[in-house]
Design a protein around this motif. Sequence first.
Motif, PDB file in Angstrom:
ATOM      1  N   VAL A  62      -4.630  -6.037   6.961  1.00 22.94           N
ATOM      2  CA  VAL A  62      -5.417  -4.820   6.733  1.00 22.94           C
ATOM      3  C   VAL A  62      -6.471  -5.053   5.658  1.00 22.94           C
ATOM      4  CG1 VAL A  62      -5.324  -2.446   5.886  1.00 22.94           C
ATOM      5  CG2 VAL A  62      -3.608  -3.265   7.513  1.00 22.94           C
ATOM      6  N   LYS A  63      -6.082  -5.697   4.559  1.00 19.19           N
ATOM      7  CA  LYS A  63      -7.006  -6.108   3.492  1.00 19.19           C
ATOM      8  C   LYS A  63      -7.940  -4.993   3.035  1.00 19.19           C
ATOM      9  CE  LYS A  63      -6.927 -10.986   4.806  1.00 19.19           C
ATOM     10  NZ  LYS A  63      -7.712 -12.163   5.251  1.00 19.19           N
ATOM     11  N   GLY A  64      -7.384  -3.809   2.810  1.00 20.19           N
ATOM     12  CA  GLY A  64      -8.162  -2.705   2.274  1.00 20.19           C
ATOM     13  C   GLY A  64      -9.018  -1.961   3.279  1.00 20.19           C
ATOM     14  N   ARG A  65      -8.934  -2.309   4.543  1.00 19.31           N
ATOM     15  CA  ARG A  65      -9.780  -1.666   5.546  1.00 19.31           C
ATOM     16  C   ARG A  65      -9.214  -0.351   6.059  1.00 19.31           C
ATOM     17  NH1 ARG A  65     -10.282  -4.472  10.280  1.00 19.31           N
ATOM     18  NH2 ARG A  65      -8.233  -5.424   9.988  1.00 19.31           N
ATOM     19  N   PHE A  66      -7.911  -0.190   5.999  1.00 18.85           N
ATOM     20  CA  PHE A  66      -7.252   1.001   6.543  1.00 18.85           C
ATOM     21  C   PHE A  66      -6.649   1.834   5.415  1.00 18.85           C
ATOM     22  CE2 PHE A  66      -5.887  -1.572  10.576  1.00 18.85           C
ATOM     23  CZ  PHE A  66      -7.224  -1.799  10.876  1.00 18.85           C
ATOM     24  N   THR A  67      -6.584   3.139   5.640  1.00 21.77           N
ATOM     25  CA  THR A  67      -5.854   4.021   4.733  1.00 21.77           C
ATOM     26  C   THR A  67      -4.895   4.873   5.557  1.00 21.77           C
ATOM     27  OG1 THR A  67      -7.584   5.718   4.847  1.00 21.77           O
ATOM     28  CG2 THR A  67      -7.719   4.132   3.038  1.00 21.77           C
ATOM     29  N   ILE A  68      -3.787   5.228   4.938  1.00 19.63           N
ATOM     30  CA  ILE A  68      -2.752   6.011   5.617  1.00 19.63           C
ATOM     31  C   ILE A  68      -2.456   7.249   4.797  1.00 19.63           C
ATOM     32  CG2 ILE A  68      -0.901   4.716   4.473  1.00 19.63           C
ATOM     33  CD1 ILE A  68       0.769   5.001   7.025  1.00 19.63           C
ATOM     34  N   SER A  69      -2.184   8.345   5.469  1.00 26.28           N
ATOM     35  CA  SER A  69      -1.847   9.590   4.780  1.00 26.28           C
ATOM     36  C   SER A  69      -0.875  10.382   5.638  1.00 26.28           C
ATOM     37  CB  SER A  69      -3.111  10.411   4.502  1.00 26.28           C
ATOM     38  OG  SER A  69      -3.732  10.804   5.713  1.00 26.28           O
ATOM     39  N   ARG A  70      -0.315  11.411   5.058  1.00 28.22           N
ATOM     40  CA  ARG A  70       0.625  12.260   5.796  1.00 28.22           C
ATOM     41  C   ARG A  70       0.628  13.656   5.195  1.00 28.22           C
ATOM     42  NH1 ARG A  70       6.564   9.986   4.917  1.00 28.22           N
ATOM     43  NH2 ARG A  70       7.266  12.125   5.313  1.00 28.22           N
ATOM     44  N   ASP A  71       1.055  14.604   6.004  1.00 25.37           N
ATOM     45  CA  ASP A  71       1.240  15.982   5.569  1.00 25.37           C
ATOM     46  C   ASP A  71       2.705  16.321   5.790  1.00 25.37           C
ATOM     47  OD1 ASP A  71       1.503  18.813   5.541  1.00 25.37           O
ATOM     48  OD2 ASP A  71      -0.647  19.032   5.906  1.00 25.37           O
ATOM     49  N   ASN A  72       3.456  16.409   4.721  1.00 28.62           N
ATOM     50  CA  ASN A  72       4.899  16.625   4.833  1.00 28.62           C
ATOM     51  C   ASN A  72       5.248  18.011   5.389  1.00 28.62           C
ATOM     52  OD1 ASN A  72       5.512  14.079   3.835  1.00 28.62           O
ATOM     53  ND2 ASN A  72       5.528  14.787   1.712  1.00 28.62           N
ATOM     54  N   HIS A  73       4.364  18.958   5.201  1.00 26.49           N
ATOM     55  CA  HIS A  73       4.635  20.317   5.707  1.00 26.49           C
ATOM     56  C   HIS A  73       4.404  20.400   7.213  1.00 26.49           C
ATOM     57  CE1 HIS A  73       5.250  21.941   1.723  1.00 26.49           C
ATOM     58  NE2 HIS A  73       4.120  21.375   1.320  1.00 26.49           N
ATOM     59  N   GLU A  74       3.371  19.745   7.672  1.00 23.12           N
ATOM     60  CA  GLU A  74       3.025  19.793   9.094  1.00 23.12           C
ATOM     61  C   GLU A  74       3.659  18.660   9.890  1.00 23.12           C
ATOM     62  OE1 GLU A  74       1.323  22.198  10.515  1.00 23.12           O
ATOM     63  OE2 GLU A  74       1.010  23.248   8.596  1.00 23.12           O
ATOM     64  N   ASN A  75       4.254  17.687   9.196  1.00 19.88           N
ATOM     65  CA  ASN A  75       4.822  16.501   9.859  1.00 19.88           C
ATOM     66  C   ASN A  75       3.767  15.785  10.696  1.00 19.88           C
ATOM     67  OD1 ASN A  75       7.412  16.851   8.768  1.00 19.88           O
ATOM     68  ND2 ASN A  75       7.968  18.277  10.403  1.00 19.88           N
ATOM     69  N   THR A  76       2.643  15.581  10.082  1.00 16.40           N
ATOM     70  CA  THR A  76       1.558  14.847  10.720  1.00 16.40           C
ATOM     71  C   THR A  76       1.133  13.690   9.833  1.00 16.40           C
ATOM     72  OG1 THR A  76      -0.103  16.314   9.746  1.00 16.40           O
ATOM     73  CG2 THR A  76       0.700  16.881  11.953  1.00 16.40           C
ATOM     74  N   GLY A  77       0.449  12.767  10.428  1.00 16.67           N
ATOM     75  CA  GLY A  77      -0.040  11.616   9.671  1.00 16.67           C
ATOM     76  C   GLY A  77      -1.348  11.135  10.227  1.00 16.67           C
ATOM     77  N   THR A  78      -2.050  10.359   9.420  1.00 16.68           N
ATOM     78  CA  THR A  78      -3.305   9.785   9.878  1.00 16.68           C
ATOM     79  C   THR A  78      -3.390   8.330   9.447  1.00 16.68           C
ATOM     80  OG1 THR A  78      -4.505  10.438   7.876  1.00 16.68           O
ATOM     81  CG2 THR A  78      -4.518  11.996   9.704  1.00 16.68           C
TER      82      THR A  78
END
Length: 114
Positions: A62-78
Amino acid sequence: VQLQASGGGLVQPGGSLRLSCAASGSIFSGYIMEWYRQAPGKEREFVAQIFSGGLTIFADFVKGRFTISRDNHENTGTLQLNMLKPEDTAVYYCPLSQRGARFWGQGTLVTVSS
């Protein structure tokens, strides 16, 4: 647990895509959301993971090209994919791990080509 990844598509090298993941069903707090991918003719490989507290881990490529996140209330992620390369072409999956089990859903195809 049901999981659905979306947001894939065709993008030129150097471009970006934002993948989304929606989880539903019997989901408990503290789960780990992950992203894996499988390129044509290759084995499935780990991309990134995010813990409920926000800790993130990425594969070396990945080398800094991707980012990951999530919403614990909605149970979603990106998974934000930047500076994409042709070798990033794959079906991307967003499994969820909780209480010793990993659940998989359908993936979304990302094609990086000019």
